[in-house]
Design an enzyme around this catalytic site. Structure first.
Site, PDB file in Angstrom:
ATOM      1  N   GLU A  34       0.835  -1.212   0.000  1.00 19.49           N
ATOM      2  CA  GLU A  34       0.000   0.000   0.000  1.00 19.49           C
ATOM      3  C   GLU A  34       0.865   1.256   0.000  1.00 19.49           C
ATOM      4  O   GLU A  34       1.817   1.356   0.779  1.00 19.49           O
ATOM      5  CB  GLU A  34      -0.895  -0.036   1.239  1.00 19.49           C
ATOM      6  CG  GLU A  34      -2.322   0.357   0.970  1.00 19.49           C
ATOM      7  CD  GLU A  34      -3.052  -0.616   0.042  1.00 19.49           C
ATOM      8  OE1 GLU A  34      -3.105  -0.344  -1.174  1.00 19.49           O
ATOM      9  OE2 GLU A  34      -3.565  -1.624   0.543  1.00 19.49           O
ATOM     10  N   HIS A  35       0.504   2.198  -0.870  1.00 23.71           N
ATOM     11  CA  HIS A  35       1.247   3.448  -1.052  1.00 23.71           C
ATOM     12  C   HIS A  35       2.694   3.181  -1.463  1.00 23.71           C
ATOM     13  O   HIS A  35       3.591   3.966  -1.175  1.00 23.71           O
ATOM     14  CB  HIS A  35       1.173   4.324   0.200  1.00 23.71           C
ATOM     15  CG  HIS A  35      -0.186   4.940   0.382  1.00 23.71           C
ATOM     16  ND1 HIS A  35      -0.480   6.232   0.017  1.00 23.71           N
ATOM     17  CD2 HIS A  35      -1.347   4.413   0.848  1.00 23.71           C
ATOM     18  CE1 HIS A  35      -1.764   6.480   0.279  1.00 23.71           C
ATOM     19  NE2 HIS A  35      -2.316   5.395   0.775  1.00 23.71           N
ATOM     20  N   ASP A  37       3.103   2.071  -4.813  1.00 24.21           N
ATOM     21  CA  ASP A  37       3.142   2.178  -6.296  1.00 24.21           C
ATOM     22  C   ASP A  37       3.781   3.486  -6.758  1.00 24.21           C
ATOM     23  O   ASP A  37       4.655   3.486  -7.622  1.00 24.21           O
ATOM     24  CB  ASP A  37       1.764   1.918  -6.943  1.00 24.21           C
ATOM     25  CG  ASP A  37       0.635   2.847  -6.538  1.00 24.21           C
ATOM     26  OD1 ASP A  37       0.842   3.693  -5.637  1.00 24.21           O
ATOM     27  OD2 ASP A  37      -0.463   2.724  -7.118  1.00 24.21           O
ATOM     28  N   ALA A 126     -15.780   2.514  -1.834  1.00 23.30           N
ATOM     29  CA  ALA A 126     -15.437   1.431  -0.917  1.00 23.30           C
ATOM     30  C   ALA A 126     -13.950   1.110  -0.930  1.00 23.30           C
ATOM     31  O   ALA A 126     -13.495   0.201  -0.241  1.00 23.30           O
ATOM     32  CB  ALA A 126     -16.239   0.181  -1.271  1.00 23.30           C
ATOM     33  N   GLY A 127     -13.177   1.863  -1.723  1.00 18.80           N
ATOM     34  CA  GLY A 127     -11.747   1.571  -1.823  1.00 18.80           C
ATOM     35  C   GLY A 127     -11.476   0.352  -2.687  1.00 18.80           C
ATOM     36  O   GLY A 127     -10.446  -0.299  -2.562  1.00 18.80           O
ATOM     37  N   SER A 129     -11.643   0.521  -6.081  1.00 17.79           N
ATOM     38  CA  SER A 129     -11.262   1.017  -7.406  1.00 17.79           C
ATOM     39  C   SER A 129     -12.383   0.987  -8.436  1.00 17.79           C
ATOM     40  O   SER A 129     -12.195   0.535  -9.566  1.00 17.79           O
ATOM     41  CB  SER A 129     -10.048   0.249  -7.935  1.00 17.79           C
ATOM     42  OG  SER A 129      -8.960   0.503  -7.129  1.00 17.79           O
ATOM     43  N   SER A 131     -13.339   3.538  -9.835  1.00 19.61           N
ATOM     44  CA  SER A 131     -12.918   4.464 -10.890  1.00 19.61           C
ATOM     45  C   SER A 131     -11.985   3.771 -11.887  1.00 19.61           C
ATOM     46  O   SER A 131     -12.136   3.940 -13.096  1.00 19.61           O
ATOM     47  CB  SER A 131     -12.266   5.713 -10.294  1.00 19.61           C
ATOM     48  OG  SER A 131     -11.306   5.368  -9.345  1.00 19.61           O
ATOM     49  N   ASP A 175      -4.108   0.370  -9.487  1.00 21.80           N
ATOM     50  CA  ASP A 175      -5.503  -0.033  -9.663  1.00 21.80           C
ATOM     51  C   ASP A 175      -5.805  -0.423 -11.108  1.00 21.80           C
ATOM     52  O   ASP A 175      -6.435  -1.443 -11.376  1.00 21.80           O
ATOM     53  CB  ASP A 175      -6.437   1.098  -9.226  1.00 21.80           C
ATOM     54  CG  ASP A 175      -6.135   1.572  -7.810  1.00 21.80           C
ATOM     55  OD1 ASP A 175      -5.507   0.820  -7.050  1.00 21.80           O
ATOM     56  OD2 ASP A 175      -6.523   2.707  -7.479  1.00 21.80           O
TER      57      ASP A 175
HETATM   58  C1  GLA Z   1      -5.211   4.203  -4.263  1.00 15.21           C
HETATM   59  C2  GLA Z   1      -4.436   4.626  -5.494  1.00 15.21           C
HETATM   60  C3  GLA Z   1      -3.342   3.627  -5.838  1.00 15.21           C
HETATM   61  C4  GLA Z   1      -2.472   3.325  -4.616  1.00 15.21           C
HETATM   62  C5  GLA Z   1      -3.347   3.020  -3.397  1.00 15.21           C
HETATM   63  C6  GLA Z   1      -2.535   2.883  -2.152  1.00 15.21           C
HETATM   64  O1  GLA Z   1      -5.910   3.030  -4.532  1.00 15.21           O
HETATM   65  O2  GLA Z   1      -5.302   4.751  -6.592  1.00 15.21           O
HETATM   66  O3  GLA Z   1      -2.571   4.110  -6.901  1.00 15.21           O
HETATM   67  O4  GLA Z   1      -1.585   4.365  -4.361  1.00 15.21           O
HETATM   68  O5  GLA Z   1      -4.328   4.004  -3.182  1.00 15.21           O
HETATM   69  O6  GLA Z   1      -1.745   1.750  -2.210  1.00 15.21           O
END
Ligand code: GLA
Length: 385
Positions: A34-35, A37, A126-127, A129, A131, A175
């Protein structure tokens, strides 16, 4: 009615004719990484079985129209007018992709317009993706319809560019990569520097495991605030360490980082450096011992996001702690943070127990009722009809 049928019906209703094709792309769950990329690091997400479908019909002129189940109105724009400032609202996703295809080299001067209708079963906010699912479905649809011949990693960049420049969220490449490169039962192990991707069998079903998503219903807003601030801290940390990105900071360098950086920046850096290592450890452990052995990395990832990166919220912490207390193999928040979903890996039999206990724990605290469901690693973007 699934999203593909819904897209076909919606298209027929809006435009009074049948579409010539339907494409779809999934949302994603990030298993770990996470974070990392946008720090040129490693991620290991997979595509889920909730998808966004886009039905497409051709036109004789150079107008693009988009309609959807999300908004009451259709939006239309001339291909010549496509520009980040000219697009807003939900249509920034599909129209932003059309613009971004041109930015990445597609010759849009000789293509005709299209009518699009978008339908989705990916929960919004909801996290997961939602989008990226729209962007990837539209990118694949337009690429195939216009005969552009872009490969999938390039289409992922198209989606990211739309997100960054048109939607205005400074997100990384994870994503869209998961949505475009995912496969049934496969995790997408992606090196975000080289963009080398390896799809690795996850084997949850074969080993009697389920991956539960707990959508806390706490709103997250990437475009503003926290996400951009974290990204800025990482970039400041990299600059102070004299490296191009945090990918280049080794675990052994953390001592020097602690001396060089202020406490907050140091903890941001430590999260990214240790998270990259956890992705590598997870992939190795999965290959050598199977999915039942990866739990400790998921748990450690959550602690790092909660304490060092500070992107969790009490609802996510409660979801994770409750799942762990009732036998989950591992659990963590997933995605950008500040709300959204947690994931928990467990043996199949535990799903009803953990679901019940999470609902009870949320009710007891007076938190909003979460939505709890199992997801299956699924095929990435494809043409459906
Ligand atoms: C969101 C962003 C991704 C990534 C995550 C965290 O989903 O769209 O690019 O940075 O947060 O891992």
């Amino acid at each position: 009615m699934n999203e593909v049928t819904e897209a076909m019906h919606g298209f027929a209703e809006w435009y009074g004719r049948q579409p010539i094709g339907v494409w779809s792309a999934p949302g994603r769950v990030n298993l770990i990484g996470e974070h990392t990329d946008y720090n040129d690091g490693f991620v290991f997400p997979f595509a889920i079985d909730q998808r966004t479908a886009v039905a497409l019909g051709d036109r004789d002129d150079r107008v693009i129209r988009v309609a959807s189940g999300f908004a009451p109105d259709a939006v239309e724009i001339h291909l010549e007018e496509l520009a980040p400032d000219a697009i807003s609202g939900w249509s920034a996703y599909p129209l932003g992709v059309a613009w971004a295809l041109g930015e990445l080299g597609a010759d849009l001067e000789h293509v005709r317009g299209v009518d699009l209708y978008v339908a989705s079963s990916v929960p919004v906010g909801a996290g997961l993706s939602s989008s990226a699912a729209i962007e990837s479905a539209v990118a694949l649809a337009l690429d195939e319809h216009w005969g552009l011949g872009f490969d999938r990693p390039t289409l992922a960049k198209v989606g990211q560019l739309a997100e960054n420049r048109v939607v205005g969220a400074p997100t990384g490449i994870m994503d869209q990569s998961a949505s475009l490169l995912g496969e049934a039962d496969g995790g997408v192990f992606l090196d975000c520097r080289s963009l080398d991707a390896d799809v690795i069998p996850l084997g949850f079903t074969a080993d009697g495991l389920s991956l539960l998503v707990i959508d806390t219903k706490v709103e997250h807003a990437h475009a503003s605030g926290g996400y951009a601030a974290r990204r800025a801290s990482c970039e400041a940390g990299a600059r102070a360490m004299g490296v191009e990105s945090l990918r280049d900071v080794r675990h052994d360098d953390l001592g020097r980082a602690a001396e060089l950086l202020d406490d907050e920046t140091f903890r941001r850096v430590r999260h990214v450096v240790t998270e990259d290592q956890r992705v590598l450890d997870t992939v190795r452990t999965l290959r050598e011992q199977g999915p039942g052995a990866i739990g400790p990395f998921l748990d450690a990832s959550h602690v790092s996001m909660r304490d060092d990166f500070e992107i969790s919220v009490p609802e996510l912490d409660l979801a994770v702690a409750t799942a762990q207390a009732h036998g989950a193999i591992g659990a963590r928040m997933t995605g950008g943070g500040f709300g959204g979903s947690a994931i928990a890996l467990m043996i199949d039999d535990l799903v009803p127990v953990v679901t019940r206990e999470v609902l009870a724990a949320f009710a007891e605290r007076g938190y909003r009722e979460p939505s709890v469901f199992v997801v299956h690693p699924s095929q990435g973007a494809r043409r459906d009809a």
